[in-house]
Design an enzyme around this catalytic site. Structure first.
Site, PDB file in Angstrom:
ATOM      1  N   LYS A  17      -5.747  -1.803 -26.815  1.00 37.01           N
ATOM      2  CA  LYS A  17      -6.562  -2.944 -26.387  1.00 37.01           C
ATOM      3  C   LYS A  17      -8.035  -2.557 -26.225  1.00 37.01           C
ATOM      4  O   LYS A  17      -8.381  -1.367 -26.225  1.00 37.01           O
ATOM      5  CB  LYS A  17      -5.992  -3.482 -25.075  1.00 37.01           C
ATOM      6  N   TYR A  57      -1.327 -14.781 -28.053  1.00 38.46           N
ATOM      7  CA  TYR A  57      -0.697 -14.852 -26.723  1.00 38.46           C
ATOM      8  C   TYR A  57      -0.280 -16.284 -26.359  1.00 38.46           C
ATOM      9  O   TYR A  57      -0.179 -16.606 -25.170  1.00 38.46           O
ATOM     10  CB  TYR A  57      -1.641 -14.285 -25.661  1.00 38.46           C
ATOM     11  N   PHE A  65      -3.138 -16.278 -15.752  1.00 38.39           N
ATOM     12  CA  PHE A  65      -3.969 -15.203 -16.299  1.00 38.39           C
ATOM     13  C   PHE A  65      -4.353 -15.413 -17.771  1.00 38.39           C
ATOM     14  O   PHE A  65      -4.973 -14.545 -18.381  1.00 38.39           O
ATOM     15  CB  PHE A  65      -3.264 -13.847 -16.132  1.00 38.39           C
ATOM     16  N   ARG A  93       8.234   0.572 -25.105  1.00 39.91           N
ATOM     17  CA  ARG A  93       7.959  -0.045 -23.791  1.00 39.91           C
ATOM     18  C   ARG A  93       8.190   0.951 -22.654  1.00 39.91           C
ATOM     19  O   ARG A  93       7.507   0.925 -21.640  1.00 39.91           O
ATOM     20  CB  ARG A  93       8.778  -1.326 -23.633  1.00 39.91           C
ATOM     21  N   THR A  99       3.879  -3.464 -17.105  1.00 39.80           N
ATOM     22  CA  THR A  99       2.675  -4.260 -17.401  1.00 39.80           C
ATOM     23  C   THR A  99       1.570  -3.993 -16.374  1.00 39.80           C
ATOM     24  O   THR A  99       0.406  -3.846 -16.728  1.00 39.80           O
ATOM     25  CB  THR A  99       3.041  -5.765 -17.373  1.00 39.80           C
ATOM     26  N   ARG A 110       0.319   3.778 -19.440  1.00 41.43           N
ATOM     27  CA  ARG A 110      -0.424   2.892 -18.530  1.00 41.43           C
ATOM     28  C   ARG A 110      -0.696   3.569 -17.192  1.00 41.43           C
ATOM     29  O   ARG A 110      -1.754   3.375 -16.592  1.00 41.43           O
ATOM     30  CB  ARG A 110       0.336   1.576 -18.358  1.00 41.43           C
ATOM     31  N   HIS A 123      -0.567  -2.780 -25.792  1.00 40.93           N
ATOM     32  CA  HIS A 123       0.482  -3.804 -25.876  1.00 40.93           C
ATOM     33  C   HIS A 123       1.664  -3.242 -26.649  1.00 40.93           C
ATOM     34  O   HIS A 123       1.487  -2.473 -27.586  1.00 40.93           O
ATOM     35  CB  HIS A 123      -0.070  -5.042 -26.610  1.00 40.93           C
ATOM     36  N   GLU A 134       4.840 -10.442 -34.656  1.00 40.79           N
ATOM     37  CA  GLU A 134       3.540  -9.855 -34.283  1.00 40.79           C
ATOM     38  C   GLU A 134       2.983  -8.984 -35.408  1.00 40.79           C
ATOM     39  O   GLU A 134       1.780  -8.939 -35.625  1.00 40.79           O
ATOM     40  CB  GLU A 134       3.703  -9.039 -32.997  1.00 40.79           C
TER      41      GLU A 134
HETATM   42  P1  CMP Z   1       0.907  -7.316 -22.825  1.00 42.87           P
HETATM   43  O1  CMP Z   1       1.961  -6.292 -22.953  1.00 42.87           O
HETATM   44  O2  CMP Z   1      -0.123  -7.379 -23.906  1.00 42.87           O
HETATM   45  O3  CMP Z   1       1.575  -8.769 -22.655  1.00 42.87           O
HETATM   46  C1  CMP Z   1       0.929  -9.837 -22.050  1.00 42.87           C
HETATM   47  C2  CMP Z   1      -0.319  -9.418 -21.340  1.00 42.87           C
HETATM   48  O4  CMP Z   1      -0.767 -10.310 -20.335  1.00 42.87           O
HETATM   49  C3  CMP Z   1      -0.048  -8.123 -20.578  1.00 42.87           C
HETATM   50  O5  CMP Z   1       0.133  -7.055 -21.452  1.00 42.87           O
HETATM   51  C4  CMP Z   1      -1.265  -8.052 -19.692  1.00 42.87           C
HETATM   52  O6  CMP Z   1      -2.414  -7.598 -20.390  1.00 42.87           O
HETATM   53  C5  CMP Z   1      -1.468  -9.556 -19.364  1.00 42.87           C
HETATM   54  N1  CMP Z   1      -0.907  -9.899 -18.040  1.00 42.87           N
HETATM   55  C6  CMP Z   1       0.401 -10.016 -17.709  1.00 42.87           C
HETATM   56  N2  CMP Z   1       0.534 -10.355 -16.405  1.00 42.87           N
HETATM   57  C7  CMP Z   1      -0.726 -10.462 -15.917  1.00 42.87           C
HETATM   58  C8  CMP Z   1      -1.264 -10.811 -14.637  1.00 42.87           C
HETATM   59  N3  CMP Z   1      -0.465 -11.103 -13.609  1.00 42.87           N
HETATM   60  N4  CMP Z   1      -2.605 -10.808 -14.502  1.00 42.87           N
HETATM   61  C9  CMP Z   1      -3.412 -10.530 -15.539  1.00 42.87           C
HETATM   62  N5  CMP Z   1      -2.961 -10.209 -16.780  1.00 42.87           N
HETATM   63  C10 CMP Z   1      -1.642 -10.173 -16.964  1.00 42.87           C
END
Ligand code: CMP
Length: 149
Positions: A17, A57, A65, A93, A99, A110, A123, A134
């Site tokens: 990202k 998304y 969010f 994952r 996340t 992460r 991601h 995707e």
């Molecule tokens: P990703 O794995 O790309 O999938 C969806 C994305 O939404 C996640 O990673 C985060 O970057 C974002 N995301 C998910 N939950 C939240 C949250 N509570 N607040 C802000 N961003 C979020």
């Protein structure tokens, strides 16, 4: 007779990202991914428009969010990557962690590099079915074939 490994190869989509790119962590994160046994099948650097980020998304549209996430994902360059390995979706994952980096296990990408959502460095597709969608969102058939020749 030696046992044959019958597990099929699977693909997943990773995106390094904009925070990963801005922090100059592309090499370090990719090394962790490759050291974990993933092969890189296709890779590019691109910048998503706000509209494209909203499209990618779309499943999160309406969530609190969504604006923040799509602003962030269109704020700079990102690096989509097609990865291949047995059990790629689940294993990737596991490698990247939760996340929310605050909840990510020690040793995950992460945990090591991310701040707080949506700024979570990388991601990973959440199912094999979504991985297929995707991958074709970012890569043309021609780009996907390059590594098969
Ligand atoms: P990703 O794995 O790309 O999938 C969806 C994305 O939404 C996640 O990673 C985060 O970057 C974002 N995301 C998910 N939950 C939240 C949250 N509570 N607040 C802000 N961003 C979020």
């Amino acid at each position: 007779m030696p046992k044959r490994n019958l597990m099929a190869l699977e693909q997943t989509l990773a995106i390094l990202k904009p925070d990963c790119v801005k922090k100059e962590l592309i090499g370090e994160v990719l090394k962790r991914i490759q050291d974990a046994g993933f092969s890189v099948n296709a890779l590019k650097m691109t910048r998503l428009s706000k509209q494209t980020a909203c499209g990618f998304y779309a499943v999160h549209e309406g969530k609190p969010f969504f604006e923040l996430l799509t602003d962030f994902m269109s704020s700079g360059s990102c690096v989509p990557i097609v990865l291949e390995k047995e059990n790629a979706v689940a294993d990737f994952r596991k490698l990247i962690g939760a996340t929310n980096p605050a909840e990510a296990e020690e040793g995950t990408i992460r945990k090591a590099f991310a701040d707080s959502p949506p700024h979570n460095i990388v991601h990973g597709s959440d199912s094999a079915e979504n991985a297929k969608k995707e991958i074709t969102f970012f890569f043309t058939q021609q780009e996907l074939l390059i590594n098969q020749g």
